[in-house]
Design a protein around this motif. Structure first.
Motif, PDB file in Angstrom:
ATOM      1  N   ALA A 102       0.745  -1.358   0.511  1.00 53.36           N
ATOM      2  CA  ALA A 102      -0.274  -0.080  -0.638  1.00 53.36           C
ATOM      3  C   ALA A 102       1.012   1.677   0.197  1.00 53.36           C
ATOM      4  CB  ALA A 102      -1.085   0.084   1.052  1.00 53.36           C
ATOM      5  N   MET A 103       1.776   1.447   0.808  1.00 55.92           N
ATOM      6  CA  MET A 103       2.827   2.243   1.052  1.00 55.92           C
ATOM      7  C   MET A 103       3.408   2.371   0.090  1.00 55.92           C
ATOM      8  SD  MET A 103       4.754   2.608   4.461  1.00 55.92           S
ATOM      9  CE  MET A 103       4.632   0.958   4.012  1.00 55.92           C
ATOM     10  N   HIS A 155      18.694 -14.327  -7.763  1.00 57.10           N
ATOM     11  CA  HIS A 155      18.489 -13.337  -8.820  1.00 57.10           C
ATOM     12  C   HIS A 155      19.698 -12.598  -8.871  1.00 57.10           C
ATOM     13  CE1 HIS A 155      15.657 -10.456 -10.791  1.00 57.10           C
ATOM     14  NE2 HIS A 155      16.025  -8.941  -9.513  1.00 57.10           N
ATOM     15  N   ARG A 156      20.177 -12.314  -9.636  1.00 60.99           N
ATOM     16  CA  ARG A 156      21.029 -10.653 -10.064  1.00 60.99           C
ATOM     17  C   ARG A 156      20.823  -9.603 -10.410  1.00 60.99           C
ATOM     18  NH1 ARG A 156      23.120 -14.232  -8.181  1.00 60.99           N
ATOM     19  NH2 ARG A 156      24.815 -16.029  -7.927  1.00 60.99           N
ATOM     20  N   GLY A 157      19.840  -9.633  -9.888  1.00 65.29           N
ATOM     21  CA  GLY A 157      19.466  -8.344 -10.399  1.00 65.29           C
ATOM     22  C   GLY A 157      19.545  -7.648  -9.350  1.00 65.29           C
ATOM     23  N   ARG A 158      18.561  -5.993  -9.220  1.00 70.43           N
ATOM     24  CA  ARG A 158      18.370  -5.259  -8.223  1.00 70.43           C
ATOM     25  C   ARG A 158      17.582  -5.987  -6.968  1.00 70.43           C
ATOM     26  NH1 ARG A 158      17.260   0.656  -9.185  1.00 70.43           N
ATOM     27  NH2 ARG A 158      17.774   0.821  -6.743  1.00 70.43           N
ATOM     28  N   LYS A 159      17.729  -6.271  -5.632  1.00 73.09           N
ATOM     29  CA  LYS A 159      17.603  -6.949  -4.430  1.00 73.09           C
ATOM     30  C   LYS A 159      17.319  -5.807  -3.086  1.00 73.09           C
ATOM     31  CE  LYS A 159      21.064 -10.525  -4.585  1.00 73.09           C
ATOM     32  NZ  LYS A 159      21.102 -12.395  -4.497  1.00 73.09           N
ATOM     33  N   VAL A 160      16.758  -6.124  -2.712  1.00 75.87           N
ATOM     34  CA  VAL A 160      17.190  -6.165  -0.996  1.00 75.87           C
ATOM     35  C   VAL A 160      15.972  -6.785   0.114  1.00 75.87           C
ATOM     36  CG1 VAL A 160      14.691  -4.215  -1.387  1.00 75.87           C
ATOM     37  CG2 VAL A 160      16.459  -4.307   0.517  1.00 75.87           C
ATOM     38  N   ALA A 161      16.658  -6.965   0.951  1.00 72.01           N
ATOM     39  CA  ALA A 161      16.093  -7.986   2.222  1.00 72.01           C
ATOM     40  C   ALA A 161      15.449  -7.149   3.513  1.00 72.01           C
ATOM     41  CB  ALA A 161      16.789  -9.219   2.725  1.00 72.01           C
ATOM     42  N   THR A 162      14.335  -6.989   3.554  1.00 70.43           N
ATOM     43  CA  THR A 162      14.026  -6.289   4.618  1.00 70.43           C
ATOM     44  C   THR A 162      13.152  -7.019   5.591  1.00 70.43           C
ATOM     45  OG1 THR A 162      13.275  -4.112   5.361  1.00 70.43           O
ATOM     46  CG2 THR A 162      12.184  -5.716   3.833  1.00 70.43           C
ATOM     47  N   ARG A 163      13.143  -6.320   7.575  1.00 66.43           N
ATOM     48  CA  ARG A 163      12.750  -7.722   7.933  1.00 66.43           C
ATOM     49  C   ARG A 163      11.656  -6.199   8.159  1.00 66.43           C
ATOM     50  NH1 ARG A 163      14.795  -6.893  12.845  1.00 66.43           N
ATOM     51  NH2 ARG A 163      15.000  -8.535  14.149  1.00 66.43           N
ATOM     52  N   TYR A 164       9.835  -7.142   8.852  1.00 67.88           N
ATOM     53  CA  TYR A 164       9.305  -7.024   9.068  1.00 67.88           C
ATOM     54  C   TYR A 164       9.615  -5.374  11.012  1.00 67.88           C
ATOM     55  CZ  TYR A 164       4.269  -6.348  11.753  1.00 67.88           C
ATOM     56  OH  TYR A 164       3.748  -5.827  12.367  1.00 67.88           O
ATOM     57  N   GLU A 165      10.274  -6.058  10.980  1.00 69.91           N
ATOM     58  CA  GLU A 165      10.767  -5.432  12.598  1.00 69.91           C
ATOM     59  C   GLU A 165      11.193  -4.066  12.024  1.00 69.91           C
ATOM     60  OE1 GLU A 165      10.074  -9.511  13.272  1.00 69.91           O
ATOM     61  OE2 GLU A 165      11.591  -8.298  12.591  1.00 69.91           O
ATOM     62  N   ASP A 166      12.032  -4.014  11.271  1.00 75.76           N
ATOM     63  CA  ASP A 166      12.518  -3.474  10.752  1.00 75.76           C
ATOM     64  C   ASP A 166      11.945  -2.050  10.202  1.00 75.76           C
ATOM     65  OD1 ASP A 166      15.463  -3.774  11.705  1.00 75.76           O
ATOM     66  OD2 ASP A 166      15.547  -4.655  10.169  1.00 75.76           O
ATOM     67  N   LEU A 167      10.992  -2.742   9.701  1.00 72.14           N
ATOM     68  CA  LEU A 167      10.403  -1.627   8.326  1.00 72.14           C
ATOM     69  C   LEU A 167       8.739  -0.539   9.474  1.00 72.14           C
ATOM     70  CD1 LEU A 167       9.498  -1.330   5.665  1.00 72.14           C
ATOM     71  CD2 LEU A 167       7.293  -2.938   6.046  1.00 72.14           C
ATOM     72  N   ARG A 168       8.949  -1.927  10.406  1.00 75.46           N
ATOM     73  CA  ARG A 168       7.683  -1.002  11.713  1.00 75.46           C
ATOM     74  C   ARG A 168       8.447   0.014  12.057  1.00 75.46           C
ATOM     75  NH1 ARG A 168       5.187  -4.501  15.592  1.00 75.46           N
ATOM     76  NH2 ARG A 168       3.853  -1.857  16.017  1.00 75.46           N
ATOM     77  N   ASP A 199      11.604   2.124  10.538  1.00 71.65           N
ATOM     78  CA  ASP A 199      12.009   3.281  10.012  1.00 71.65           C
ATOM     79  C   ASP A 199      11.176   2.628   8.505  1.00 71.65           C
ATOM     80  OD1 ASP A 199      12.438   5.753   8.798  1.00 71.65           O
ATOM     81  OD2 ASP A 199      14.999   4.320   9.181  1.00 71.65           O
ATOM     82  N   ALA A 200      10.070   2.701   8.446  1.00 72.37           N
ATOM     83  CA  ALA A 200       9.342   2.619   7.329  1.00 72.37           C
ATOM     84  C   ALA A 200      10.135   3.542   5.804  1.00 72.37           C
ATOM     85  CB  ALA A 200       7.860   2.874   7.204  1.00 72.37           C
ATOM     86  N   LEU A 201      10.419   4.610   5.711  1.00 73.48           N
ATOM     87  CA  LEU A 201      11.173   5.478   5.103  1.00 73.48           C
ATOM     88  C   LEU A 201      11.898   5.051   4.374  1.00 73.48           C
ATOM     89  CD1 LEU A 201      11.157   7.876   3.162  1.00 73.48           C
ATOM     90  CD2 LEU A 201      11.409   9.322   5.316  1.00 73.48           C
ATOM     91  N   GLY A 202      13.015   4.307   5.820  1.00 72.43           N
ATOM     92  CA  GLY A 202      14.305   3.723   5.881  1.00 72.43           C
ATOM     93  C   GLY A 202      14.650   3.022   4.879  1.00 72.43           C
ATOM     94  N   GLU A 203      13.708   2.267   5.076  1.00 66.17           N
ATOM     95  CA  GLU A 203      14.130   0.455   4.892  1.00 66.17           C
ATOM     96  C   GLU A 203      12.809   0.892   3.086  1.00 66.17           C
ATOM     97  OE1 GLU A 203      14.575  -2.678   5.800  1.00 66.17           O
ATOM     98  OE2 GLU A 203      15.563  -0.357   7.288  1.00 66.17           O
ATOM     99  N   LEU A 204      12.837   1.724   2.973  1.00 67.38           N
ATOM    100  CA  LEU A 204      12.120   1.721   1.761  1.00 67.38           C
ATOM    101  C   LEU A 204      13.030   2.639   0.553  1.00 67.38           C
ATOM    102  CD1 LEU A 204       7.846   3.324   1.806  1.00 67.38           C
ATOM    103  CD2 LEU A 204       9.197   1.183   1.136  1.00 67.38           C
ATOM    104  N   GLN A 205      13.689   3.251   1.466  1.00 65.73           N
ATOM    105  CA  GLN A 205      15.203   3.952   0.249  1.00 65.73           C
ATOM    106  C   GLN A 205      15.654   3.090   0.171  1.00 65.73           C
ATOM    107  OE1 GLN A 205      16.187   6.887   3.264  1.00 65.73           O
ATOM    108  NE2 GLN A 205      14.965   8.370   2.348  1.00 65.73           N
ATOM    109  N   LYS A 206      15.878   1.627   0.666  1.00 66.73           N
ATOM    110  CA  LYS A 206      16.393   0.392   0.802  1.00 66.73           C
ATOM    111  C   LYS A 206      16.355   0.364  -0.759  1.00 66.73           C
ATOM    112  CE  LYS A 206      18.311  -0.456   5.043  1.00 66.73           C
ATOM    113  NZ  LYS A 206      17.522  -1.269   6.169  1.00 66.73           N
ATOM    114  N   VAL A 207      15.013  -0.377  -1.356  1.00 69.39           N
ATOM    115  CA  VAL A 207      14.308  -0.793  -2.729  1.00 69.39           C
ATOM    116  C   VAL A 207      14.582   0.168  -3.532  1.00 69.39           C
ATOM    117  CG1 VAL A 207      12.226  -1.125  -3.665  1.00 69.39           C
ATOM    118  CG2 VAL A 207      12.529  -1.408  -0.916  1.00 69.39           C
ATOM    119  N   TYR A 208      15.222   1.060  -2.951  1.00 68.91           N
ATOM    120  CA  TYR A 208      15.125   1.922  -4.741  1.00 68.91           C
ATOM    121  C   TYR A 208      16.665   2.668  -4.624  1.00 68.91           C
ATOM    122  CZ  TYR A 208      10.003   2.506  -5.056  1.00 68.91           C
ATOM    123  OH  TYR A 208       8.722   2.250  -5.142  1.00 68.91           O
TER     124      TYR A 208
END
Length: 276
Positions: A96-97, A252-265, A267-276
């Motif tokens: 949703a975010m 996967h050899r393309g762009r990828k990131v692993a994020t923890r639910y606990e970290d997302l809660r 620092d949501a913005l910081g975790e989203l920035q890792k995706v991009y």
């Protein structure tokens, strides 16, 4: 190792050549084969050849379908963002975010990974996958991986025509993660988010959701009648689903990131920035 190794090549006629290799050495025990002499065991060579074949298959699928996608103005494969993992890890919240961002949309639970992953990994055994007549048989893997790629791209373009070539599509697919390795093989340019949560919290959340009076009540009576068996079954499902999600993430050899639910809660913005 040989004490002496020489070789010679002679031009015979046109493109025809004759060659001679000559090795002399002293060794205790059996005389080694050529692969052993070179320090390259045959099983290692077979493994490397198989890996190269898989890579060629991925590149051919990308080339074959990439050109057609580029000409129709659809969503580029590199703008697909898969969200893999398991249920109850915050994937709906994350989707949703991300879907609220400009030029983004979220495809909720297409289950394409479940359709193909179940048929390939769960229903079919190794012997079945080796059959030429099996529609997902390994002898024709290149053909059906290419078809899977087209199936995903055209399905997305039909549902999200407004995105076009500049848009990004977040594909929320935790419940289809059993087929994640096939999905990233079909779209090697795509991006991957591996969403992780403590498995104990995942199972506890599922148990609470299915108990009487909760929003998921009635879907699985074991939550009330035999909660221990419910937990055992869900733990096995977690292992199967997340295992394939992790396999896809590693391969996967393309762009990828692993994020923890606990970290997302936290620092949501910081975790989203890792995706991009």
């Amino acid at each position: 190792m040989p004490n002496l190794e020489q070789h010679a090549v002679l031009d015979v006629a046109g493109n025809v050549r004759a060659y001679l290799r000559f090795e002399v050495g002293i060794i205790r025990g059996e005389v080694p084969g050529r692969a052993d002499v070179l320090g390259r065991p045959s099983d290692l060579l077979h493994e490397q050849l198989a890996s190269r074949d898989r890579e060629i298959s991925r590149l051919r699928a990308r080339l074959a379908a990439g050109d057609s996608n580029a000409t129709n103005g659809g969503i580029p494969p590199e703008h697909f963002i898969w969200v893999f993992g398991v249920a109850r890890t915050g994937s709906s919240w994350l989707g949703a975010m991300m879907g609220d961002l400009d030029d983004h949309a979220t495809w909720y639970e297409p289950y394409v990974g479940d359709v193909f992953g179940y048929a390939y990994y769960m229903r079919a055994g190794e012997q079945q996958r080796e059959r030429e007549d099996y529609i997902l048989g390994d002898p024709y893997r290149r053909a059906w991986i290419r078809s899977l790629r087209t199936f995903i791209l055209e399905g997305a373009d039909a549902r999200f025509p407004e995105l076009g070539e500049n848009g990004y599509l977040v594909v929320k697919e935790p419940n289809g993660s059993v087929g994640a390795p096939l999905l990233v093989e079909a779209l090697p340019e795509s991006r991957v988010i591996l969403l992780v949560r403590d498995p104990r919290d995942v199972v506890a959340s599922l148990l609470a959701a299915h108990k009487e009076g909760s929003w998921g009540a009635g879907e699985d009576a074991l939550a009330d009648t035999d909660p221990d068996e419910f937990v055992r079954q869900r733990a096995r499902m977690y292992n199967a689903s997340f295992g394939k999600a992790w396999e896809a993430y590693e391969a996967h050899r393309g762009r990828k990131v692993a994020t923890r639910y606990e970290d997302l809660r936290y620092d949501a913005l910081g975790e989203l920035q890792k995706v991009y």
